[in-house]
Structure formats: structure tokens, C-alpha cells
Design an enzyme around this catalytic site. Structure first.
Site, mmCIF file in Angstrom:
data_model
loop_
_atom_site.group_PDB
_atom_site.id
_atom_site.type_symbol
_atom_site.label_atom_id
_atom_site.label_comp_id
_atom_site.label_asym_id
_atom_site.label_seq_id
_atom_site.Cartn_x
_atom_site.Cartn_y
_atom_site.Cartn_z
ATOM 1 N N ASP A 18 0.825 -1.212 0.000
ATOM 2 C CA ASP A 18 0.000 0.000 0.000
ATOM 3 C C ASP A 18 0.858 1.260 0.000
ATOM 4 O O ASP A 18 1.965 1.272 0.551
ATOM 5 C CB ASP A 18 -0.922 -0.008 1.236
ATOM 6 C CG ASP A 18 -2.089 0.966 1.069
ATOM 7 O OD1 ASP A 18 -2.438 1.298 -0.082
ATOM 8 O OD2 ASP A 18 -2.640 1.396 2.104
ATOM 9 N N HIS A 35 2.093 3.357 -9.112
ATOM 10 C CA HIS A 35 1.918 1.916 -9.333
ATOM 11 C C HIS A 35 3.102 1.347 -10.118
ATOM 12 O O HIS A 35 3.572 0.249 -9.831
ATOM 13 C CB HIS A 35 0.604 1.637 -10.067
ATOM 14 C CG HIS A 35 -0.615 2.013 -9.269
ATOM 15 N ND1 HIS A 35 -0.791 1.622 -7.958
ATOM 16 C CD2 HIS A 35 -1.709 2.750 -9.580
ATOM 17 C CE1 HIS A 35 -1.949 2.091 -7.517
ATOM 18 N NE2 HIS A 35 -2.519 2.796 -8.477
ATOM 19 N N LEU A 129 10.137 -20.971 -4.667
ATOM 20 C CA LEU A 129 9.286 -19.979 -4.000
ATOM 21 C C LEU A 129 7.889 -20.074 -4.587
ATOM 22 O O LEU A 129 7.713 -20.045 -5.800
ATOM 23 C CB LEU A 129 9.839 -18.560 -4.233
ATOM 24 C CG LEU A 129 8.926 -17.398 -3.790
ATOM 25 C CD1 LEU A 129 8.761 -17.369 -2.261
ATOM 26 C CD2 LEU A 129 9.480 -16.054 -4.282
HETATM 27 C C1 IPE Z 1 -5.381 -2.737 0.118
HETATM 28 O O1 IPE Z 1 -5.103 -1.403 -0.100
HETATM 29 C C2 IPE Z 1 -5.417 -3.467 -1.187
HETATM 30 C C3 IPE Z 1 -4.132 -3.610 -1.853
HETATM 31 C C4 IPE Z 1 -2.972 -3.259 -1.397
HETATM 32 C C5 IPE Z 1 -4.190 -4.221 -3.148
HETATM 33 P P1 IPE Z 1 -6.254 -0.296 -0.218
HETATM 34 O O2 IPE Z 1 -5.562 0.974 -0.488
HETATM 35 O O3 IPE Z 1 -7.285 -0.737 -1.185
HETATM 36 O O4 IPE Z 1 -6.878 -0.326 1.259
HETATM 37 P P2 IPE Z 1 -7.731 0.758 2.022
HETATM 38 O O5 IPE Z 1 -8.775 1.263 1.062
HETATM 39 O O6 IPE Z 1 -6.804 1.856 2.427
HETATM 40 O O7 IPE Z 1 -8.281 0.034 3.205
HETATM 41 C C1 IPE Z 2 -1.741 0.102 -3.297
HETATM 42 O O1 IPE Z 2 -1.495 1.482 -3.365
HETATM 43 C C2 IPE Z 2 -1.967 -0.507 -4.657
HETATM 44 C C3 IPE Z 2 -3.364 -0.835 -4.945
HETATM 45 C C4 IPE Z 2 -4.343 -0.804 -4.082
HETATM 46 C C5 IPE Z 2 -3.679 -1.249 -6.314
HETATM 47 P P1 IPE Z 2 -2.675 2.528 -3.353
HETATM 48 O O2 IPE Z 2 -3.042 2.833 -4.752
HETATM 49 O O3 IPE Z 2 -3.782 2.078 -2.468
HETATM 50 O O4 IPE Z 2 -1.933 3.781 -2.702
HETATM 51 P P2 IPE Z 2 -2.534 4.818 -1.667
HETATM 52 O O5 IPE Z 2 -3.021 4.029 -0.476
HETATM 53 O O6 IPE Z 2 -3.659 5.530 -2.357
HETATM 54 O O7 IPE Z 2 -1.388 5.704 -1.342
HETATM 55 MG MG MG Z 3 -4.140 2.325 -0.493
#
Ligand code: IPE
Ligand code: IPE
Ligand code: MG
Length: 250
Positions: A18, A35, A129
């Protein structure tokens, strides 16, 4: 033996990757740039597991709920998904990585589904792995699907309702053939599970870091491992019971 060699390392590491969006926002760039940078951190994490002999790695790449994000972000992620898989799969195979996808595949385009299937088939016999990518995955959906499968077994007369116990559910949720994750790492500063492996994480050690996913490095992962090795996992027992079990094993 060096002290570090005797340390417990996780058999199965689960990671909530995240913070990509915030990483990009801090640079005043579109979220998709975060990303893309995050894809490099995936490689760092896989390298780390191969180096440390961690046998299973499960990465949360895209949640069931992430489909609700703006169309251009979802589209960009899908393109990135294809690009990274096409670029990396041969090298992953060469290094003995077995790749699998968990989650609802039906929601992906045929092109992505074909790539998922092809990479699973190519790497099926690898054992160095086990790399599991959770994509269009939700922990609640996983448990609901297991419940549905069990209900179908009962309806078809294959099992009795009284056969449904913890083991029966465990056998039908995702990753049933692997030991459950013993360590969960979440980057990005939030301390929540966000519908990741709800059943499988029941006794995982949780470790959170403010580091944003694209900034992940081996030193950060090593901090998680060091803390993991220092924790006493009691599984509901008392500390002295656990110590006695450990002594009998030694
Ligand atoms: C969790 O992250 C999902 C992934 C890392 C793929 P999110 O960014 O979707 O989670 P929330 O919305 O902060 O809970
Ligand atoms: C995690 O990073 C990747 C996915 C959920 C696809 P985010 O896109 O949720 O990044 P933040 O949380 O908005 O910074
Ligand atoms: Mg996120």
C-alpha cells in the site's frame, strides 16, 4: 552456528502493498506513476524471499473493492499487470518461482486471464518460491466461496452438514495447500487488513511500516523479519506451555 542463523524466519510472508498513490501524489505525479514504481518494489520483495529462503510469498495486488476506483486508474493497473507479467515471467520461471493467482478471475479481460493461466502452467512444477498474487481478491468473498462449495457438497450428498468443521473450511479457502501466512507486512502507514486473507491470517504476526510501497527496500523487510523472530507466538496457550513445547522440539 551464528545467532542470526538460528532465528525463526517466516515460512509464508503475506504483504499488503500500500502507498503507491500517495508516493506519486507527493511527487505531484499521477497515481499510475506510483503503481509503476511499485512494480519495482515487487521485484525487491521477491528477491528478498529468494535470498532468505522464505518458501511462500502472497502479495495483495488488487482487491475486490479496488474495482471501484476511477476507470483510468483501473485501466492503467490492468495494462501494468500485463506488461510486468510479460516482462518478468521467464526470469521468475528460471529462478524456480511457482506463480499462482487467487481471486475472482472472471472480472479480468480474456487477455489477462490467458496470461494468468499460461504463467501458472509454465511454472507449476517449480518449488523454490511459491508466489501468490491476490488480484480481484477479497477475504470475505474467499470465505463465502468456501461456504458455497461446502453447501454444494451437502446438497449433492457428498458430505453431511455435520462434516463441516474448521478443517473442511480451511481446505476450501485460497492457498489451502500452503502453511498459513505467519507474518503479514503492510506498508503505507495504515494498520488494517482491508479484506485480505481473513481466514488464513488468524494467527499471523502483524507488522506495519510507514514506508510507502514504492520505497520498500531489503532493509525494511529485514526489520520485519527481525521483529518477527523476537515475538513469542502463543496460539492461545501460556508462555510457559509454549516454552515447554519448544524445549521438547529442541
Ligand atoms: C489494500 O489497499 C489493497 C491492496 C494493497 C491491493 P487499499 O488501499 O485498497 O486499502 P484501504 O482502502 O486503504 O483500506
Ligand atoms: C496500493 O497502493 C496498490 C493498490 C491498491 C492497487 P494505493 O493505490 O492504495 O496507494 P494509496 O493508499 O492511495 O497511497
Ligand atoms: Mg491504499
Amino acid at each position: 552456528m551464528m545467532a542470526s542463523e538460528s532465528k525463526a524466519i517466516p515460512k509464508h510472508l503475506a504483504v499488503i502493498m500500500d502507498g503507491n498513490g500517495r508516493w506519486a501524489q507527493r511527487r505531484k505525479r499521477p497515481r499510475i506513476i506510483g503503481h509503476r514504481a511499485g512494480a519495482r518494489a515487487v521485484a525487491t520483495c521477491i528477491d528478498f524471499c529468494l535470498e532468505r529462503g522464505i518458501g511462500a510469498l502472497t502479495l495483495f495486488a488488487f482487491s475486490s473493492e479496488n474495482w471501484g476506483r476511477p476507470e483510468d486508474e483501473v485501466g492503467g493497473l490492468m495494462k501494468l499487470f500485463v506488461h510486468v507479467l510479460d516482462r518478468e515471467i521467464a526470469e521468475l520461471h528460471r529462478r524456480g518461482v511457482r506463480i499462482r493467482f487467487i481471486g475472482d478471475r472472471e472480472r479480468f479481460s480474456p487477455a489477462i486471464r490467458e496470461r494468468m493461466q499460461a504463467s501458472e502452467t509454465l511454472t507449476a512444477a517449480n518449488a523454490t518460491l511459491s508466489l501468490n498474487i491476490a488480484a480481484s481478491y477479497g477475504g470475505r468473498q474467499d470465505i463465502a466461496a468456501a461456504a458455497r462449495a461446502l453447501a454444494e457438497d451437502v446438497a449433492a450428498g457428498r458430505i453431511a452438514a455435520s462434516d463441516i468443521d474448521e478443517a473442511a473450511v480451511a481446505a476450501r479457502v485460497a492457498l489451502a495447500d500452503l502453511p498459513p501466512p505467519d507474518l503479514l507486512v503492510r506498508t503505507g502507514g495504515d494498520q488494517r487488513i482491508s479484506n485480505f486473507l481473513l481466514w488464513q491470517l488468524a494467527y499471523a504476526e502483524l507488522w506495519f511500516t510507514d514506508t510507502l510501497w514504492p520505497d520498500l527496500d531489503a532493509a525494511t523487510l529485514q526489520r520485519a523479519l527481525d521483529e518477527f523472530s523476537g515475538r513469542e507466538r502463543r496460539f492461545g496457550l501460556t508462555g510457559s506451555q509454549v516454552a515447554a513445547i519448544d524445549e521438547n522440539r529442541a
